[in-house]
Design a protein around this motif. Structure first.
Motif, PDB file in Angstrom:
ATOM      1  N   VAL A  27      -1.761  19.565   6.359  1.00 47.15           N
ATOM      2  CA  VAL A  27      -3.331  19.861   6.569  1.00 47.15           C
ATOM      3  C   VAL A  27      -3.590  20.893   7.520  1.00 47.15           C
ATOM      4  O   VAL A  27      -2.550  21.255   8.318  1.00 47.15           O
ATOM      5  N   PRO A  28      -4.777  21.718   7.347  1.00 45.51           N
ATOM      6  CA  PRO A  28      -4.876  22.634   8.606  1.00 45.51           C
ATOM      7  C   PRO A  28      -4.673  22.091   9.994  1.00 45.51           C
ATOM      8  O   PRO A  28      -5.362  21.126  10.133  1.00 45.51           O
ATOM      9  N   ALA A  29      -3.718  22.409  10.616  1.00 46.26           N
ATOM     10  CA  ALA A  29      -3.302  21.490  11.913  1.00 46.26           C
ATOM     11  C   ALA A  29      -4.449  21.661  13.037  1.00 46.26           C
ATOM     12  O   ALA A  29      -4.849  22.976  13.196  1.00 46.26           O
ATOM     13  N   LEU A  30      -4.736  20.746  13.450  1.00 53.24           N
ATOM     14  CA  LEU A  30      -5.707  20.827  14.622  1.00 53.24           C
ATOM     15  C   LEU A  30      -5.091  19.787  15.723  1.00 53.24           C
ATOM     16  O   LEU A  30      -4.710  18.726  15.694  1.00 53.24           O
ATOM     17  N   ALA A  31      -4.683  20.774  16.694  1.00 51.14           N
ATOM     18  CA  ALA A  31      -4.223  20.113  18.050  1.00 51.14           C
ATOM     19  C   ALA A  31      -5.437  19.201  18.702  1.00 51.14           C
ATOM     20  O   ALA A  31      -5.587  20.039  20.145  1.00 51.14           O
ATOM     21  N   ILE A  77       0.855  -1.284  -0.117  1.00 49.38           N
ATOM     22  CA  ILE A  77       0.008   0.079  -0.105  1.00 49.38           C
ATOM     23  C   ILE A  77       0.708   1.298  -0.028  1.00 49.38           C
ATOM     24  O   ILE A  77       2.283   1.221   0.189  1.00 49.38           O
ATOM     25  N   GLN A  78       0.134   2.375  -0.134  1.00 49.41           N
ATOM     26  CA  GLN A  78       0.680   3.842  -0.102  1.00 49.41           C
ATOM     27  C   GLN A  78       0.497   4.266   1.183  1.00 49.41           C
ATOM     28  O   GLN A  78      -0.781   3.963   1.721  1.00 49.41           O
ATOM     29  N   PHE A  79       1.173   5.111   1.889  1.00 50.33           N
ATOM     30  CA  PHE A  79       0.908   5.810   3.214  1.00 50.33           C
ATOM     31  C   PHE A  79       0.727   7.314   2.932  1.00 50.33           C
ATOM     32  O   PHE A  79       1.477   7.876   2.087  1.00 50.33           O
ATOM     33  N   ILE A  80      -0.146   8.113   3.678  1.00 49.38           N
ATOM     34  CA  ILE A  80      -0.345   9.245   3.549  1.00 49.38           C
ATOM     35  C   ILE A  80      -0.236   9.895   5.055  1.00 49.38           C
ATOM     36  O   ILE A  80      -1.222   9.376   5.912  1.00 49.38           O
ATOM     37  N   GLY A  81       0.773  10.627   5.298  1.00 55.06           N
ATOM     38  CA  GLY A  81       0.718  11.137   6.816  1.00 55.06           C
ATOM     39  C   GLY A  81       0.659  12.654   6.907  1.00 55.06           C
ATOM     40  O   GLY A  81       1.151  13.271   6.453  1.00 55.06           O
ATOM     41  N   ALA A  82      -0.575  12.692   7.691  1.00 52.88           N
ATOM     42  CA  ALA A  82      -1.097  14.161   7.644  1.00 52.88           C
ATOM     43  C   ALA A  82      -0.391  14.762   8.864  1.00 52.88           C
ATOM     44  O   ALA A  82      -0.599  14.081   9.897  1.00 52.88           O
ATOM     45  N   ALA A  83      -0.060  16.129   8.626  1.00 54.90           N
ATOM     46  CA  ALA A  83       0.414  16.842   9.828  1.00 54.90           C
ATOM     47  C   ALA A  83      -0.312  16.949  10.694  1.00 54.90           C
ATOM     48  O   ALA A  83      -1.335  16.939  10.903  1.00 54.90           O
ATOM     49  N   ARG A  84       0.627  16.610  12.114  1.00 58.02           N
ATOM     50  CA  ARG A  84      -0.300  16.574  13.349  1.00 58.02           C
ATOM     51  C   ARG A  84       0.718  17.578  14.266  1.00 58.02           C
ATOM     52  O   ARG A  84       1.716  17.176  14.520  1.00 58.02           O
ATOM     53  N   PRO A  85       0.211  18.477  14.729  1.00 54.01           N
ATOM     54  CA  PRO A  85       0.875  19.412  15.766  1.00 54.01           C
ATOM     55  C   PRO A  85       1.642  18.588  16.791  1.00 54.01           C
ATOM     56  O   PRO A  85       1.279  17.682  17.423  1.00 54.01           O
ATOM     57  N   GLY A  86       2.987  18.981  16.940  1.00 57.07           N
ATOM     58  CA  GLY A  86       3.602  18.395  17.996  1.00 57.07           C
ATOM     59  C   GLY A  86       4.451  16.788  17.361  1.00 57.07           C
ATOM     60  O   GLY A  86       5.271  16.415  18.015  1.00 57.07           O
ATOM     61  N   PHE A  87       4.170  16.418  16.249  1.00 54.23           N
ATOM     62  CA  PHE A  87       4.830  15.339  15.417  1.00 54.23           C
ATOM     63  C   PHE A  87       5.351  15.689  14.175  1.00 54.23           C
ATOM     64  O   PHE A  87       4.705  15.616  13.099  1.00 54.23           O
TER      65      PHE A  87
END
Ligand code: ATP
Ligand code: MG
Length: 208
Positions: A169-173, A134-144
């Motif tokens: 992505v618009p970061a949501l903490a 498969i392919q992976f999509i890593g969405a930005a996450r605040p703090g990581f």
């Protein structure tokens, strides 16, 4: 055309998680991934007994599934599956992915994670096998931050670089842990997650 040459004609997004509860961080990541990678559907799969979680107080599968159903109700291209919840024993993503490829052989699978989970993928059971499938999509996450991880992949695993996609992505903490803590402390959770989910938490008295 045999199985090996058959073209994959569409892309299916898969988002696994405990979803205890599902919140806008999950939904925004899924929606942005859907649009950016032209996924025809995103399938949310709440975990059964998660191998990586040492929480003992995880909510029953039926509650977590119901919350996901309520959260995605108004989006015709979001769906959810009880396949991991209904499976006996721990949930291993590799088994889920094998099953999905069998059910939808014409779909290319895109697994959507946050950058926290993305950094852990090499520790998953049969990680190498997963990365061929498969392919992976890593969405930005605040703090990581994912920079070091992506650098590591480029250096140590160049053969899979093009299978791992970083998505701004618009970061949501927002996290489920914080939401559970808030409920416990009688602090507000409104606007962190869909209202239908908030009402369900209230109705079932979850996280008290
Ligand atoms: P918990 O605090 O219980 O770990 P969580 O908020 O991290 O809950 P999970 O169910 O563990 O939610 O996460 C499922 C997937 O969603 C993971 O890949 C995780 O990285 C991703 N995710 C969760 N919250 C966000 C967020 N705010 N932004 C981007 N991705 C997220
Ligand atoms: Mg988490």
């Amino acid at each position: 055309m045999n199985n090996f040459t058959k073209q994959k004609t569409s892309r299916l997004g898969v988002m696994g998680g405990t979803f205890d509860p599902i919140h806008y961080g999950h939904l925004v990541a899924a929606e942005m991934a859907r649009s950016e990678f032209k996924l025809s559907k995103v399938l949310f799969i709440p975990t059964g007994i998660p191998p990586h979680k040492d929480r003992l107080d995880i909510s029953a599968g039926e509650f977590r599934l119901e919350m996901v159903e309520r959260a995605i109700e108004d989006n015709p291209v979001f769906a959810c599956s009880a396949m991991e919840i209904e499976r006996q024993g721990p949930s291993y993503t590799v088994e889920t992915l094998r099953l999905l490829s069998k059910i939808w052989p014409e779909h290319e699978l895109y697994f959507i994670t946050g950058t926290d989970a993305l950094r852990e993928i090499f520790s998953w059971r049969e990680a190498e096998e997963i990365l061929t499938m498969i392919q992976f999509i890593g969405a930005a996450r605040p703090g990581f931050d994912a920079k070091d991880f992506l650098q590591y992949v480029r250096q140590e695993h160049p053969e899979i670089v093009d299978k791992i996609h970083y998505l701004e992505v618009p970061a949501l903490a927002i996290s489920s842990t914080d939401i559970r803590r808030r409920v416990k402390n009688k602090q507000p959770i409104r606007y962190l997650l869909p209202e239908a989910v908030r009402l369900y938490i209230e109705q079932k008295n979850l996280y008290r």
